[in-house]
Design a protein around this motif. Structure first.
Motif, PDB file in Angstrom:
ATOM      1  N   PHE A  40       0.823  -1.206   0.000  1.00 44.42           N
ATOM      2  CA  PHE A  40       0.000   0.000   0.000  1.00 44.42           C
ATOM      3  C   PHE A  40       0.863   1.263   0.000  1.00 44.42           C
ATOM      4  CE2 PHE A  40      -3.724  -2.493   1.889  1.00 44.42           C
ATOM      5  CZ  PHE A  40      -4.427  -2.470   0.689  1.00 44.42           C
ATOM      6  N   GLN A  41       1.976   1.230   0.741  1.00 45.65           N
ATOM      7  CA  GLN A  41       2.889   2.378   0.752  1.00 45.65           C
ATOM      8  C   GLN A  41       3.379   2.663  -0.661  1.00 45.65           C
ATOM      9  OE1 GLN A  41       4.070   4.469   3.039  1.00 45.65           O
ATOM     10  NE2 GLN A  41       3.855   3.548   5.050  1.00 45.65           N
ATOM     11  N   PHE A  42       3.820   1.603  -1.348  1.00 40.60           N
ATOM     12  CA  PHE A  42       4.372   1.756  -2.693  1.00 40.60           C
ATOM     13  C   PHE A  42       3.298   2.143  -3.707  1.00 40.60           C
ATOM     14  CE2 PHE A  42       5.320   0.050  -6.887  1.00 40.60           C
ATOM     15  CZ  PHE A  42       6.586   0.569  -7.129  1.00 40.60           C
ATOM     16  N   SER A  43       2.174   1.422  -3.696  1.00 35.19           N
ATOM     17  CA  SER A  43       1.143   1.637  -4.724  1.00 35.19           C
ATOM     18  C   SER A  43       0.458   2.989  -4.601  1.00 35.19           C
ATOM     19  CB  SER A  43       0.104   0.512  -4.683  1.00 35.19           C
ATOM     20  OG  SER A  43      -0.520   0.449  -3.417  1.00 35.19           O
ATOM     21  N   LEU A 306      -2.434  15.410  -2.267  1.00 34.84           N
ATOM     22  CA  LEU A 306      -3.884  15.268  -2.115  1.00 34.84           C
ATOM     23  C   LEU A 306      -4.336  13.869  -2.510  1.00 34.84           C
ATOM     24  CD1 LEU A 306      -5.266  18.687  -3.471  1.00 34.84           C
ATOM     25  CD2 LEU A 306      -5.064  17.952  -1.091  1.00 34.84           C
ATOM     26  N   VAL A 307      -3.835  13.380  -3.656  1.00 40.22           N
ATOM     27  CA  VAL A 307      -4.214  12.042  -4.117  1.00 40.22           C
ATOM     28  C   VAL A 307      -3.668  10.977  -3.170  1.00 40.22           C
ATOM     29  CG1 VAL A 307      -3.941  10.344  -5.979  1.00 40.22           C
ATOM     30  CG2 VAL A 307      -4.395  12.735  -6.532  1.00 40.22           C
ATOM     31  N   CYS A 308      -2.414  11.142  -2.757  1.00 36.95           N
ATOM     32  CA  CYS A 308      -1.789  10.153  -1.880  1.00 36.95           C
ATOM     33  C   CYS A 308      -2.509  10.064  -0.534  1.00 36.95           C
ATOM     34  CB  CYS A 308      -0.315  10.506  -1.666  1.00 36.95           C
ATOM     35  SG  CYS A 308       0.655   9.151  -0.981  1.00 36.95           S
ATOM     36  N   ARG A 312      -4.436   6.808   0.835  1.00 40.39           N
ATOM     37  CA  ARG A 312      -4.064   6.239   2.133  1.00 40.39           C
ATOM     38  C   ARG A 312      -5.295   6.109   3.033  1.00 40.39           C
ATOM     39  NH1 ARG A 312       1.783   6.939   3.226  1.00 40.39           N
ATOM     40  NH2 ARG A 312       1.380   7.048   5.461  1.00 40.39           N
ATOM     41  N   GLU A 313      -6.158   7.105   2.967  1.00 44.01           N
ATOM     42  CA  GLU A 313      -7.401   7.052   3.768  1.00 44.01           C
ATOM     43  C   GLU A 313      -8.284   5.888   3.325  1.00 44.01           C
ATOM     44  OE1 GLU A 313     -11.518   9.641   4.173  1.00 44.01           O
ATOM     45  OE2 GLU A 313      -9.677  10.713   3.656  1.00 44.01           O
ATOM     46  N   ILE A 314      -8.431   5.730   2.000  1.00 48.70           N
ATOM     47  CA  ILE A 314      -9.262   4.640   1.468  1.00 48.70           C
ATOM     48  C   ILE A 314      -8.654   3.276   1.822  1.00 48.70           C
ATOM     49  CG2 ILE A 314     -10.030   3.555  -0.691  1.00 48.70           C
ATOM     50  CD1 ILE A 314     -10.156   6.385  -1.902  1.00 48.70           C
ATOM     51  N   SER A 315      -7.320   3.207   1.833  1.00 50.79           N
ATOM     52  CA  SER A 315      -6.636   1.950   2.139  1.00 50.79           C
ATOM     53  C   SER A 315      -6.573   1.648   3.631  1.00 50.79           C
ATOM     54  CB  SER A 315      -5.205   1.982   1.574  1.00 50.79           C
ATOM     55  OG  SER A 315      -5.223   2.235   0.195  1.00 50.79           O
ATOM     56  N   GLY A 316      -7.044   2.577   4.454  1.00 49.27           N
ATOM     57  CA  GLY A 316      -7.003   2.380   5.900  1.00 49.27           C
ATOM     58  C   GLY A 316      -5.668   2.691   6.520  1.00 49.27           C
TER      59      GLY A 316
END
Length: 320
Positions: A40-43, A306-308, A312-316
């Protein structure tokens, strides 16, 4: 009469086996969670940087053209508007998207590593030194940027080569073969020194400034974690990133576009390039394309964060 020791009971063996199984299961789950977190960090970082790159790519093309004006000479320079108009008129609107394919491919890997490694580097600093102060944040960003660029420099070389040649046909693969055939494999790492310096300086200034700006804004204002806080912090980070990296970016571009058999101007390394530029073109030449760099890097930084943050929020995941 001595009694022989009785064998371990079945229940004791079962209990030991159960504990062992539970331990390995826990460790496996921990490793699985760690791998998922790294993914998730990378993607999220890679997708965020690629999105920002797609939006701001025309300004990157214009910036490269500006940086290559009057190589080795002094004289009046064309501005961003003139270069933009000339390109559209002489080469067509498609020229503004020259080198987009290698730029996007690089963005996913470079962005994923550059931003994705920042948090792990901070965590290591915290574990080893018990602190993540501003200097350690800068160091974490610099390390992340250097590692990312050292691996992705060939794609950056291909990108700027294509951006300077609207008549180039065949795409990145043909350009790759041409560079290796005419200049050797090492040519794909031309400018890697300044590129690593720029990436280290950019990542350090962007991420450390963004990180610190968020904390300061939360202390001094009523802003909470969310869009407005991210927007303001990313604007500050984009400005700082441009000021710090514009001269290094210009040197990097000159080295990457240097073709030993096609130019009278030969730079031995980044320091020599910077010296020659100041000697022959004036110290202000280090900021050639500086306004365009800001016009590109400012919005790119804002879009990236903003996108990141949203991903990150969507990914938890927790916010920066």
């Amino acid at each position: 009469m001595a009694t022989s020791p009785s064998p371990p009971s079945l229940s004791s063996h079962s209990s030991s086996s159960s504990v062992s199984h539970g331990f390995f299961q826990k460790e496996f789950l921990k490793a699985d969670v760690s791998s998922l977190s790294a993914f998730f960090q990378f993607s999220t970082s890679g997708v965020a940087v690629a999105t920002a790159t797609a939006v701001t790519h025309p300004l990157d093309v214009v910036k490269v053209r500006l940086q290559m004006q009057l190589v080795g000479q002094r004289g009046p320079l064309h501005g961003m508007g003139n270069i933009f108009a000339q390109m559209v008129k002489a080469e067509g609107p498609g020229s503004l998207y020259l080198g987009l394919a290698p730029a996007l491919a690089r963005s996913v890997l470079y962005g994923g590593l550059r931003i994705g490694l920042y948090e792990p580097c901070k965590h290591v600093c915290d574990q080893l030194l018990g602190s993540t102060n501003i200097l350690l944040k800068i160091a974490s960003g610099a390390i992340s940027g250097v590692i990312a660029t050292s691996l992705t420099n060939p794609m950056e070389v291909l990108k700027v080569r294509i951006q300077m040649d609207s008549n180039q046909a065949g795409g990145p693969i043909k350009e790759l073969h041409k560079v290796v055939r005419e200049e050797g494999l090492r040519a794909l790492w031309k400018g890697v020194g300044p590129a690593m310096t720029r990436a280290g300086a950019l990542t350090a200034s962007q991420l450390a400034t963004y990180d610190e700006s968020k904390q300061a804004l939360r202390r001094w204002t009523n802003l909470e974690e969310g869009f407005h806080l991210h927007l303001m912090a990313s604007c500050v980070a984009g400005t700082m990133g441009t000021v710090v990296t514009a001269p290094v970016d210009m040197v990097k571009t000159r080295l990457m576009l240097q073709r030993l058999s096609h130019t009278s101007q030969s730079y031995r390394n980044g320091f020599h390039c910077a010296y020659q530029v100041m000697q022959t073109e004036g110290i202000g030449a280090l900021y050639k394309g500086g306004f365009t760099t800001f016009a590109r890097l400012g919005p790119q930084t804002v879009i990236t964060f903003l996108v990141c943050e949203k991903l990150r929020e969507i990914s938890g995941m927790k916010a920066f």
